[in-house]
Write an enzyme that holds these catalytic residues in place. Sequence first.
Site, mmCIF file in Angstrom:
data_model
loop_
_atom_site.group_PDB
_atom_site.id
_atom_site.type_symbol
_atom_site.label_atom_id
_atom_site.label_comp_id
_atom_site.label_asym_id
_atom_site.label_seq_id
_atom_site.Cartn_x
_atom_site.Cartn_y
_atom_site.Cartn_z
ATOM 1 N N THR A 295 0.822 -1.214 0.000
ATOM 2 C CA THR A 295 0.000 0.000 0.000
ATOM 3 C C THR A 295 0.855 1.262 0.000
ATOM 4 O O THR A 295 1.996 1.232 0.471
ATOM 5 C CB THR A 295 -0.895 -0.015 1.263
ATOM 6 O OG1 THR A 295 -1.453 1.277 1.457
ATOM 7 C CG2 THR A 295 -0.105 -0.347 2.521
ATOM 8 N N ASP A 296 0.277 2.357 -0.458
ATOM 9 C CA ASP A 296 0.983 3.647 -0.385
ATOM 10 C C ASP A 296 1.066 4.162 1.052
ATOM 11 O O ASP A 296 1.831 5.089 1.335
ATOM 12 C CB ASP A 296 0.304 4.697 -1.285
ATOM 13 C CG ASP A 296 -1.151 5.000 -0.930
ATOM 14 O OD1 ASP A 296 -1.704 4.336 -0.018
ATOM 15 O OD2 ASP A 296 -1.737 5.901 -1.552
ATOM 16 N N GLU A 297 0.285 3.543 1.962
ATOM 17 C CA GLU A 297 0.235 4.072 3.339
ATOM 18 C C GLU A 297 1.571 3.901 4.071
ATOM 19 O O GLU A 297 1.820 4.558 5.076
ATOM 20 C CB GLU A 297 -0.919 3.422 4.116
ATOM 21 C CG GLU A 297 -2.229 3.624 3.394
ATOM 22 C CD GLU A 297 -3.480 3.314 4.194
ATOM 23 O OE1 GLU A 297 -3.430 3.317 5.426
ATOM 24 O OE2 GLU A 297 -4.518 3.072 3.551
ATOM 25 N N TYR B 90 -1.617 -0.635 11.017
ATOM 26 C CA TYR B 90 -1.757 -1.286 9.700
ATOM 27 C C TYR B 90 -0.567 -0.964 8.809
ATOM 28 O O TYR B 90 0.110 -1.864 8.289
ATOM 29 C CB TYR B 90 -3.065 -0.839 9.016
ATOM 30 C CG TYR B 90 -3.121 -1.151 7.531
ATOM 31 C CD1 TYR B 90 -3.098 -2.465 7.072
ATOM 32 C CD2 TYR B 90 -3.174 -0.118 6.584
ATOM 33 C CE1 TYR B 90 -3.136 -2.756 5.705
ATOM 34 C CE2 TYR B 90 -3.212 -0.401 5.219
ATOM 35 C CZ TYR B 90 -3.188 -1.722 4.789
ATOM 36 O OH TYR B 90 -3.208 -2.005 3.438
ATOM 37 N N LYS C 67 2.453 -3.376 7.303
ATOM 38 C CA LYS C 67 2.705 -3.543 5.862
ATOM 39 C C LYS C 67 4.142 -3.108 5.536
ATOM 40 O O LYS C 67 4.823 -3.743 4.728
ATOM 41 C CB LYS C 67 1.711 -2.727 5.022
ATOM 42 C CG LYS C 67 0.279 -3.236 5.036
ATOM 43 C CD LYS C 67 0.093 -4.621 4.441
ATOM 44 C CE LYS C 67 0.281 -4.672 2.942
ATOM 45 N NZ LYS C 67 -0.068 -6.008 2.387
#
Length: 350
Positions: free
Chosen positions: A131-133, A156, A160
């Site tokens: 993810t970009d997060e 989260y 990741k």
Amino acid sequence: MKTILITGGAGFIGSHVVRLFVNKYPDYHIVNLDKLTYAGNLANLKDVEGKPNYEFVKFDIVDAAAIQKLFLEKQFDGVIHLAAESHVDRSISNPSEFVFTNVIGTVNLLNATRTQWKDQTDNKLFYHISTDEVYGSLSNEGMFTEDTAYDPHSPYSASKASSDHFVRAYHDTFGLPTLVSNCSNNYGSFQFPEKLIPLFINNIRNKRPLPVYGKGENIRDWLWVEDHARAIDVIFHQGKPGETYNIGGHNEWKNIDLIRLMCEIMDRKLGHSSGTSAQLITYVKDRAGHDLRYAIDSTKLQKDLGWIPSLQFEEGLEKTIDWYLHNEEWMNNVTSGDYQKYYEKQYQKR
Ligand code: NAD
Ligand code: TYD
């Protein structure tokens, strides 16, 4: 015939990837591995379950011994790893689950892949979906590139980020052919209604309040899920081991603007007078550690591998709303039982 493992294939994005691969590659044997958590739903794959090149296996990636055994039995030629705990709000309530599945589960898959492939890695690939997060939060300027330093803020995104590091470490340390892609927020059919778009569609349908966190000024970069699945196909077949690819649609929306657009479309589709759904907008306590803005620069993927998004956002959002309105039974099934308890716990305290 190649045997390809897709983990998390019963989830939102995974089910679109499984469908694309099963239909597009009849000469691949696609094995969908999923634990079927609250977010996993075999009803997402009804149209492919009878296909001769498709198989479902129920496993927990945290169970290292079972995963090792499965790899030795199936002799996978490629792995596309999507299984994860994926919701930021749940990671705030229960961070450990995210460490088990996202970090330990990923390491278990990497270990099993190493054991199975040994040094025979020609034409093999372990492809990790991220993810970009992991890049953290942007102010009003700039975009995330593949070189942006990791700076996760939620449990989260921290889990990741950790899994991404392990995937790259196995490439650098053991020569395992791995690659990572980092994608922006997805939207589309079969998304569990804990995430913004399906949650708000369902609430509008049921005339429930629309809980906007903070002032609704956070910005997300939205990509249609089928365009993400197409990007995964392109990267799996043409991406270079050791590389990272950012995936995004250059499509930034302030939450409140997106919510107002959804309200207008829903009013039109439900035959309500303009402004009816917007009356449900309710500002609630902000999410802890809420990232302000995500924006992905996907120039590398577009230039090197020729992928571009196929849909404009307004068109994709219309299609998505239509899908949820025409699939009430799917929505009613996933929102029965435990969903109500989750909803009350998550939103009553706000
Ligand atoms: P999802 O929550 O809809 O699906 C996750 C799937 O993983 C479910 O089917 C679940 O049953 C399965 N799973 C969970 N724990 C498991 C375990 N221990 N063992 C085996 N299976 C397990 O998630 P999603 O939105 O489809 O996201 C898929 C992947 O894409 C995730 O890795 C996520 O981090 C990443 N991603 C998501 C988005 C997004 O906007 N949704 C954006 C970028 C990247
Ligand atoms: P979400 O769909 O949970 O994705 P992510 O947090 O991974 O970006 O949330 C998208 C945006 O919408 C995010 O800024 C949080 C906000 N949001 C709300 O305002 N209310 C809600 O009930 C939810 C679930 C999200």
